[in-house]
Design an enzyme around this catalytic site. Structure first.
Site, PDB file in Angstrom:
ATOM      1  N   LYS A 187       0.805  -1.026   0.081  1.00  0.00           N
ATOM      2  CA  LYS A 187      -0.122   0.015   0.084  1.00  0.00           C
ATOM      3  C   LYS A 187       0.997   1.390   0.023  1.00  0.00           C
ATOM      4  CE  LYS A 187      -3.211  -3.259   0.559  1.00  0.00           C
ATOM      5  NZ  LYS A 187      -4.286  -3.604  -0.006  1.00  0.00           N
ATOM      6  N   GLY A 188       0.233   2.363  -0.101  1.00  0.00           N
ATOM      7  CA  GLY A 188       0.964   3.680  -0.251  1.00  0.00           C
ATOM      8  C   GLY A 188       1.883   4.068   0.878  1.00  0.00           C
TER       9      GLY A 188
END
Ligand SMILES: *Cc1c(COP(=O)(O)O)cnc(C)c1O
Length: 379
Positions: A187-188
């Site tokens: 994820k980011g």
């Protein structure tokens, strides 16, 4: 910078010396377990970043989704409408809460639940809508809200991929009654593993806080009072805590979030240009009223080209790639489901190509050139 023979990774975390220094500080503090002072600090900052009043850090997004459903009062016999195109943690959480996931087909452009499909699935047993921000781009939350209000349902945002995203100038996380985030390595922002549950409703977050630490108030908050409180267990809770070691990493990741999203956006812009004129390939859509955090960059490959052929050829040439995410209704765990043609179609034709904040322009161009070459050769 990589040479042309090196493999370009599909996803990669951006972590380094600052995260290591923050971890060293937690080591020195002596509080490494979860729900401690570093988690508390992260929770306050994460609530602010997501435009919500309250946040709870959790072991992952799956546990945040499950806790959210529990504190919303989901029970066996209930139906929860779920956006179909998602990592199946979303549907699993509904099953684990004892309820039935009812999958809604998705918009062909942004792949989140189609509001008309959602409304058509409502029955007397429906209790809520669990909508997914696919690849991080928020779905149609004003429409979902109107449907939820009209039918007396709650609204829950699976914002696993959506840290840093916006919808009509509101941050992801603030778009529903509750939202769940993931800090998994893909994820980011990431601590390797981790998650969070956010809400404006203190009652929901405080109930989830107890459930995430075996059913009692966390030891750290108990220890800060001038008394000797002996906890009493009313509910069989879990250990779904993020550790303070992970929270230290997340505090640094949160500082970096704007830069990390900006880096992903420039990768996306460069890909858009590279593929604009390429027959057989459709680039992902970013709607003008949303800020896309680009957790993934997913191409839609023409049927006749063959997604799998393109993928295998790209891998052969050192470009990591994969299918997009899952059509939940096709997974045997959920039993017999009604057909959902849009989700089934993109599940077969989606191709995720490298997207992370460490990509250099040179690497992005190499991916672009290789995809163009492969698609042209296979056409
Ligand atoms: C990654 C992801 C999850 C699961 O997150 P974990 O932190 O691994 O539990 C849930 N929903 C969506 C949409 C995801 O992309």
């Amino acid at each position: 910078m990589s040479t042309s023979s090196e493999t370009i990774a599909l996803g990669q975390p951006t972590v380094g010396d600052e995260e290591l220094a923050a971890v060293a500080e937690v080591f020195r503090s002596g509080w490494l377990a979860g729900a401690g002072p570093t988690c508390r600090m992260f929770e306050e900052r994460f609530a602010a970043a997501t435009g919500t009043a309250h946040a709870l850090s959790t072991s992952n997004c799956g546990s945040a989704l499950y806790l959210g459903l529990r504190v919303l009062g989901v029970r066996p016999g209930d139906e929860v409408i779920v956006g179909d195109y998602t990592f199946p943690a979303t549907g699993h959480a509904v099953l684990q809460a004892g309820a039935t996931p009812v999958f809604a087909d998705v918009r062909p452009d942004i792949w989140s639940a189609d509001p008309a499909a959602v409304e058509a699935l409502i029955t007397p047993r429906t209790v809520g809508i669990l909508a997914v921000d696919v690849a991080g781009q928020p779905g149609d939350f004003d429409e979902y809200r109107a449907i939820a209000d009209k039918h007396g349902l709650w609204l829950f945002e699976d914002a696993a991929c959506a840290a840093g995203a916006t919808y009509r100038d509101r941050p992801a996380g603030s778009l529903a009654d509750l939202a769940a985030f993931s800090f998994h390595g893909r994820k980011g922002i990431t601590a390797g593993e981790g998650g969070a549950l956010v809400s404006d409703r203190e009652d929901l977050i405080e109930h989830a806080r107890k459930l995430h630490t075996y059913g009692i108030e966390p030891a750290f908050s108990r220890g800060t009072r001038g008394e000797l409180p002996i906890p009493v267990f009313h509910e069989a809770g879990y250990n779904f805590r993020l550790s303070d070691v992970q929270a230290a990493i997340m505090n640094v990741q949160l500082d970096r979030l704007p830069d990390l999203v900006a880096a992903r956006r420039s990768v996306a812009r460069r890909y858009h240009q590279a593929f604009a004129e390429l027959d057989g390939v459709r680039v992902p859509v970013e709607l003008p009223d949303r800020g896309h955090p680009w957790q993934a960059y997913i191409l839609t490959i023409a049927e006749e080209l063959g997604r799998d052929r393109v993928a295998l050829e790209l891998r052969e040439r050192g470009i990591q790639c994969n299918f997009g995410t899952y059509a939940s209704h096709l997974q045997p765990v959920y039993g017999e489901q009604r057909p959902l043609p849009v989700s089934a179609d993109i599940f077969r034709r989606h191709l995720a190509i490298p997207m992370h904040a460490n990509l250099t322009e040179h690497e992005v161009d190499r991916v672009g050139d290789t995809v163009r070459a492969v698609v042209t050769e296979l056409s």
